[in-house]
Scaffold this active site. Structure first.
Site, PDB file in Angstrom:
ATOM      1  N   CYS A 291       0.856  -1.393  -0.226  1.00 50.45           N
ATOM      2  CA  CYS A 291      -0.119   0.115  -0.407  1.00 50.45           C
ATOM      3  C   CYS A 291       0.980   1.147  -0.334  1.00 50.45           C
ATOM      4  O   CYS A 291       0.693   2.329  -1.111  1.00 50.45           O
ATOM      5  CB  CYS A 291      -0.909  -0.575   1.308  1.00 50.45           C
ATOM      6  SG  CYS A 291      -2.246  -1.297   1.277  1.00 50.45           S
ATOM      7  N   CYS A 442      13.150   3.426  -8.677  1.00 44.34           N
ATOM      8  CA  CYS A 442      11.834   3.226  -8.009  1.00 44.34           C
ATOM      9  C   CYS A 442      10.991   3.512  -6.819  1.00 44.34           C
ATOM     10  O   CYS A 442      12.575   4.517  -6.307  1.00 44.34           O
ATOM     11  CB  CYS A 442      11.566   1.556  -8.199  1.00 44.34           C
ATOM     12  SG  CYS A 442      12.172   0.982  -6.392  1.00 44.34           S
TER      13      CYS A 442
END
Ligand code: ZN
Length: 486
Positions: A291, A442
């Site tokens: 999440c 990332c």
């Protein structure tokens, strides 16, 4: 058409315990006819004395009830699945709290006022509320979902609430983790949650475990809790908790969410399958982001957590129809939901007839979830943000590949990078120079590992590194003078 008919556990007495029947049919009526030809007993369960389908049996094609289609005349396509779900599947359950424990609870005058909403409900009433008050519920993970569950259960008057979490409250999490407040940032989540529960309902006994659950501690930590709520955010924890619950015969209320979607079910209780029955193995590491790496719509944990709390209250009080043998999947953004039937796997390694996992010590959960490095695989090297900043400052030849999604790059730009989504890396590897170092960026550093593995498999041989900690760790070091990012 080749069709599969899936039969709910409580109807299998009519099919010699067979959970699935494969047959040929062009319509639902043909399929049910073929089923009853093969299992004549099934006709008793499916049809009444007038030959009409019994109303307590729901027939679904995929996730659609045939009553919303063309009934038994509904046409089937190749590969369609028909679900037979009696209304009792999921059914009323017995309370997990014994009558003796319920009777041992006394309700005082102040509690009659505090709990008057439940006492007025005939479904709960005094006995239901006493069972809730006798209950001991363990919540693994006290972030967004666990926090909502904890607040509802505390207000409901659950006797003991156990909380396990090793992390601290972060500023980024406050948008979804409504149990914590701004002034709790950097405090352990379990301490912050315990304070909130105490303010909400001082009659609740809160036990905190500020540690990560592991195969070494899980059995002791779960101890004599009646119900376990899994609100964690990693596959390692989820499979560990699943196995521990099955082995200790504790019902588990399971909730998971991703961006706008939520899932809730009860695992390992009554006819319910366990997590391994539903998902025998987790997705490869890095493929499904957490999440914190993918975002979550802030009202979703409120909706999902409240549903999970309702499941706990049903299991404690022994009333209602808990999500046993059923899973609710819902998409808050398009407001669509599906209630699907979940089936136990008799060959399951932990809850099946011949289990191979007899203790959590039998499993290496990190390895099972692909987090243990393969000794035969070349290790993946990382580069520190400081080192990258130094090399950029010296104008060294280096390729930086940004594998983040467009909406992530819109928040925080990394100038001068090559932008290649992970899915395109293999075919665009010619854009990389194997003669110089390539660094992958990332958000948190996990997808970069997947990027390097992908290129290695595609035959790329140049030197590759991940940016340690991803953009989140590097931004202030590499771009100290950029100020606000938006
Ligand atoms: Zn299982």
């Amino acid at each position: 058409m080749n069709i599969t008919v899936i039969i709910a556990a409580s109807l299998r007495t009519f099919t010699n315990r067979t959970p699935e029947v494969r047959l040929q049919a062009d319509t639902v009526g043909d399929a049910l006819q073929a089923l009853t030809d093969e299992y004549p007993e099934a006709a008793r369960g499916l049809y009444d004395e007038n030959g009409d389908l019994r109303t307590f049996v729901s027939v679904y094609v995929g996730d659609r009830d045939i009553r919303s289609l063309k009934g038994v005349k509904t046409a089937l396509k190749e590969g369609d699945e028909i679900y037979l779900i009696p209304a009792i599947a999921g059914g009323a359950c017995e309370s997990v709290i014994s009558t003796d424990r319920m009777k041992a609870v006394t309700i005082e005058e102040k509690e009659i006022r505090r709990y008057s909403n439940h006492l007025q409900l005939k479904e709960l009433s005094i006995k239901g509320q006493k069972r809730i008050m006798a209950g001991r519920v363990f919540i693994a993970g006290i972030g967004a979902l666990g926090g909502v569950v904890a607040q509802h259960l505390a207000a409901a008057g659950v006797g003991t609430i156990g909380l396990a979490d090793a992390e601290s409250v972060s500023l980024e999490s406050l948008q979804t983790q409504t149990i914590h407040s701004t002034r709790d940032v950097d405090r352990p989540r379990v301490s912050s949650a315990k304070d909130r529960i105490k303010k909400l309902n001082p009659l609740v006994n809160t036990v905190i475990h500020q540690e990560k659950l592991t195969a070494d501690n899980v059995e002791e930590v779960l101890g004599d809790y009646d119900i376990v709520v899994d609100a964690t955010d990693s596959f390692v924890s989820r499979y560990l908790i699943n196995d521990a619950c099955i082995l200790q015969r504790k019902p588990e209320v399971f909730g998971a969410m991703f961006q706008m979607e939520g899932f809730v079910t009860i695992l390992g209780y009554g006819d319910s399958p366990c997590l391994r029955c539903l998902y025998p193995s987790p997705p490869p590491a890095g493929i499904v982001p957490t999440c914190s790496a993918s975002g979550v719509m802030n009202a979703l944990p409120g909706i999902l957590g409240a549903m999970m709390a309702a499941e706990v209250i049903k299991l404690l009080s022994g009333s209602g129809e808990p999500l046993i043998g059923r899973m609710l999947a819902f998409d808050t953004w398009n407001l669509r939901y599906h209630l699907v039937h979940t089936v136990r796997d008799s060959g399951c390694p932990v809850c099946g007839a011949n289990p191979s996992i007899r203790t959590v010590q039998d499993m290496d959960y990190e390895d099972f979830c692909g987090l243990r490095e393969d000794p035969d695989e070349e290790p993946i090297e990382g580069i520190d943000p400081e080192e990258l900043a130094r090399r950029l400052g010296n104008n060294e030849a280096i390729t930086i590949v940004d594998v983040r999604e467009p909406h992530e790059r819109a928040i925080h730009k990394f100038p001068g990078t090559l932008i290649i989504p992970i899915g395109q890396l293999a075919r665009r590897q010619k854009e990389l120079d194997p003669g110089i170092d390539t660094v992958f960026v990332c958000k948190e550093g996990k997808r970069s590992i997947l990027a390097i593995r992908t290129l290695r498999e595609a035959g790329y041989t140049g030197p590759m590194f991940t940016l340690k900690g991803g953009f989140d760790a590097a931004a202030q070091i590499i771009f100290p003078n950029e100020g606000a990012w938006l």
